[in-house]
Design a protein around this motif. Sequence first.
Motif, PDB file in Angstrom:
ATOM      1  N   LEU A 309       0.810  -1.216   0.000  1.00  0.00           N
ATOM      2  CA  LEU A 309       0.000   0.000   0.000  1.00  0.00           C
ATOM      3  C   LEU A 309       0.844   1.267   0.000  1.00  0.00           C
ATOM      4  N   GLN A 310       2.144   1.144   0.364  1.00  0.00           N
ATOM      5  CA  GLN A 310       3.003   2.333   0.302  1.00  0.00           C
ATOM      6  C   GLN A 310       3.189   2.819  -1.140  1.00  0.00           C
ATOM      7  N   ILE A 311       2.917   1.940  -2.121  1.00  0.00           N
ATOM      8  CA  ILE A 311       2.899   2.361  -3.524  1.00  0.00           C
ATOM      9  C   ILE A 311       1.489   2.890  -3.783  1.00  0.00           C
ATOM     10  N   SER A 312       1.275   4.142  -3.456  1.00  0.00           N
ATOM     11  CA  SER A 312      -0.057   4.744  -3.440  1.00  0.00           C
ATOM     12  C   SER A 312      -0.514   5.119  -4.844  1.00  0.00           C
ATOM     13  N   PRO A 313      -1.813   5.428  -5.022  1.00  0.00           N
ATOM     14  CA  PRO A 313      -2.282   5.891  -6.334  1.00  0.00           C
ATOM     15  C   PRO A 313      -1.494   7.078  -6.878  1.00  0.00           C
ATOM     16  N   GLU A 314      -1.136   8.021  -5.998  1.00  0.00           N
ATOM     17  CA  GLU A 314      -0.351   9.165  -6.467  1.00  0.00           C
ATOM     18  C   GLU A 314       1.004   8.710  -7.005  1.00  0.00           C
ATOM     19  N   ALA A 315       1.650   7.789  -6.309  1.00  0.00           N
ATOM     20  CA  ALA A 315       2.939   7.274  -6.775  1.00  0.00           C
ATOM     21  C   ALA A 315       2.784   6.554  -8.117  1.00  0.00           C
ATOM     22  N   ILE A 316       1.739   5.747  -8.252  1.00  0.00           N
ATOM     23  CA  ILE A 316       1.523   5.003  -9.495  1.00  0.00           C
ATOM     24  C   ILE A 316       1.315   5.955 -10.660  1.00  0.00           C
ATOM     25  N   ARG A 317       0.553   7.017 -10.436  1.00  0.00           N
ATOM     26  CA  ARG A 317       0.320   7.982 -11.518  1.00  0.00           C
ATOM     27  C   ARG A 317       1.617   8.697 -11.906  1.00  0.00           C
ATOM     28  N   ARG A 318       2.459   8.994 -10.933  1.00  0.00           N
ATOM     29  CA  ARG A 318       3.739   9.635 -11.261  1.00  0.00           C
ATOM     30  C   ARG A 318       4.632   8.684 -12.056  1.00  0.00           C
ATOM     31  N   ILE A 319       4.623   7.419 -11.681  1.00  0.00           N
ATOM     32  CA  ILE A 319       5.421   6.434 -12.412  1.00  0.00           C
ATOM     33  C   ILE A 319       4.871   6.240 -13.815  1.00  0.00           C
ATOM     34  N   GLY A 320       3.536   6.182 -13.912  1.00  0.00           N
ATOM     35  CA  GLY A 320       2.874   5.928 -15.189  1.00  0.00           C
ATOM     36  C   GLY A 320       2.463   4.468 -15.287  1.00  0.00           C
ATOM     37  N   THR A 321       1.217   4.224 -15.634  1.00  0.00           N
ATOM     38  CA  THR A 321       0.736   2.837 -15.665  1.00  0.00           C
ATOM     39  C   THR A 321       1.478   2.002 -16.704  1.00  0.00           C
ATOM     40  N   GLY A 322       2.034   2.652 -17.724  1.00  0.00           N
ATOM     41  CA  GLY A 322       2.794   1.918 -18.730  1.00  0.00           C
ATOM     42  C   GLY A 322       4.197   1.551 -18.284  1.00  0.00           C
ATOM     43  N   ASN A 323       4.604   2.016 -17.109  1.00  0.00           N
ATOM     44  CA  ASN A 323       5.953   1.738 -16.599  1.00  0.00           C
ATOM     45  C   ASN A 323       5.953   0.754 -15.436  1.00  0.00           C
ATOM     46  N   ILE A 324       4.871  -0.012 -15.308  1.00  0.00           N
ATOM     47  CA  ILE A 324       4.800  -1.069 -14.305  1.00  0.00           C
ATOM     48  C   ILE A 324       5.293  -2.364 -14.941  1.00  0.00           C
ATOM     49  N   VAL A 325       6.334  -2.932 -14.375  1.00  0.00           N
ATOM     50  CA  VAL A 325       6.938  -4.161 -14.885  1.00  0.00           C
ATOM     51  C   VAL A 325       6.533  -5.305 -13.957  1.00  0.00           C
ATOM     52  N   VAL A 326       5.802  -6.282 -14.491  1.00  0.00           N
ATOM     53  CA  VAL A 326       5.323  -7.397 -13.690  1.00  0.00           C
ATOM     54  C   VAL A 326       6.185  -8.620 -13.982  1.00  0.00           C
ATOM     55  N   VAL A 327       6.664  -9.274 -12.929  1.00  0.00           N
ATOM     56  CA  VAL A 327       7.497 -10.467 -13.081  1.00  0.00           C
ATOM     57  C   VAL A 327       6.875 -11.614 -12.282  1.00  0.00           C
ATOM     58  N   ALA A 328       7.007 -12.816 -12.786  1.00  0.00           N
ATOM     59  CA  ALA A 328       6.498 -13.995 -12.080  1.00  0.00           C
ATOM     60  C   ALA A 328       7.098 -15.241 -12.701  1.00  0.00           C
ATOM     61  N   THR A 329       7.228 -16.280 -11.903  1.00  0.00           N
ATOM     62  CA  THR A 329       7.656 -17.555 -12.458  1.00  0.00           C
ATOM     63  C   THR A 329       6.466 -18.230 -13.133  1.00  0.00           C
ATOM     64  N   PRO A 330       6.703 -19.082 -14.120  1.00  0.00           N
ATOM     65  CA  PRO A 330       5.596 -19.822 -14.737  1.00  0.00           C
ATOM     66  C   PRO A 330       4.786 -20.616 -13.716  1.00  0.00           C
ATOM     67  N   ALA A 331       5.450 -21.130 -12.673  1.00  0.00           N
ATOM     68  CA  ALA A 331       4.729 -21.893 -11.648  1.00  0.00           C
ATOM     69  C   ALA A 331       3.701 -21.024 -10.944  1.00  0.00           C
ATOM     70  N   LYS A 332       4.078 -19.773 -10.649  1.00  0.00           N
ATOM     71  CA  LYS A 332       3.121 -18.873 -10.006  1.00  0.00           C
ATOM     72  C   LYS A 332       1.980 -18.537 -10.956  1.00  0.00           C
ATOM     73  N   LEU A 333       2.293 -18.215 -12.198  1.00  0.00           N
ATOM     74  CA  LEU A 333       1.236 -17.851 -13.149  1.00  0.00           C
ATOM     75  C   LEU A 333       0.290 -19.009 -13.409  1.00  0.00           C
ATOM     76  N   LYS A 334       0.802 -20.220 -13.352  1.00  0.00           N
ATOM     77  CA  LYS A 334      -0.043 -21.395 -13.585  1.00  0.00           C
ATOM     78  C   LYS A 334      -1.193 -21.435 -12.592  1.00  0.00           C
TER      79      LYS A 334
END
Length: 374
Positions: A309-334
């Motif tokens: 939650l420390q990554i607040s809406p204001e922080a996300i907007r400053r970063i930009g929604t297109g600059n969110i990098v999501v990472v996961a292992t295939p096992a997690k995504l499965k």
Amino acid sequence: MRIGFLINPIAGMGGRVGLKGTDGLADEAARLGAVPVAPGRAVEALRHLRDSLDDPAAIEWLTCAGTMGADVLRAAGFDAVRVVHATAAIPSRDDTVAAVEAFVAAGAGLVLFCGGDGTARDVASVVGEATPMLGIPAGVKMFSGVFGVTPAGTAEVVRDWLAGTLPLATVDVLDLDEERYRAGELAMRLSCRARTPFEPTRTQTAKALVVESSDAEVKAAIADYLGEEIAARPDTLFLLGPGSTVQAVAEALGLDKTLLGVDALLAGRLIGRDLDESAILALLARNPDARLIVSPIGAQGFVLGRGNLQISPEAIRRIGTGNIVVVATPAKLKRTAALRFDTGDAALDAELAGRGYLPVIVGYRRHRLTPVAG
């Protein structure tokens, strides 16, 4: 229908100030500038429920006095409110337990609560699998399977359950050791099981701990790829979210990252560890070119809104929604059917969900398009 309703008024306060929980730390959270978030989340859910019902007066609400229930119900526009528990000046777990006992004694067919995993555990300690329960998400982290995915989604689950169109499911209520959690260790155990109205797109599953022998190699491959991207952007601020996947990636890059905090990386070195919202915003003010690296919660799919939650809406907007990098292992995504966002800002959540699919890094220069739940 009689519904018991209570709210943990301090739930979620520790999130934006980086406390990773509020149990026993409400005064510290307030000292750091935190404000209550649970009442607003509860009002949002209850207003959505009221507006979606043909006859809101058909519900008789059993609740607590003041900030633990009655004030919020009346603010949401409900009139059929019966106070069955008078709370202490400073509400505690004892109030939660006593209130739920009063709800059950008065014939509640459902206990609706607003809080986090600690509140869920306290409610479940009374109702067990005898009386259904459902949570409006408002805590710092919510790993149990008794919560709606958002306040509005929770309201829709209640509406459909009242209409008789939803079944009850037996789910896990997880008990997290907050002291060890704040120290950077994810220590969970099954507290008990409970029954909850279930709809797969609007009710979250319990967090899954995903560990497979190949995960270390996969995380190393993800780290190699991200290492190249980070090296190519020496002037870009990288914010590294919590979780074992991101920590493993950071360690492969030779960085001493906190497991459950948000850390900052610039020009190949850590410039901030375990940051709260104000520290993140200060860094973004000095470094407007930024990327956020996060990993979803296993099975639940939450990318933002659970445990970060420390990554607040204001922080996300400053970063930009297109600059969110999501990472996961295939096992997690499965084990994760869709990605979810519950930032507390409905417009931002809709913008993030509006993309339909997000590319998730699952290996060296390997991406998997993963659906985003609306």
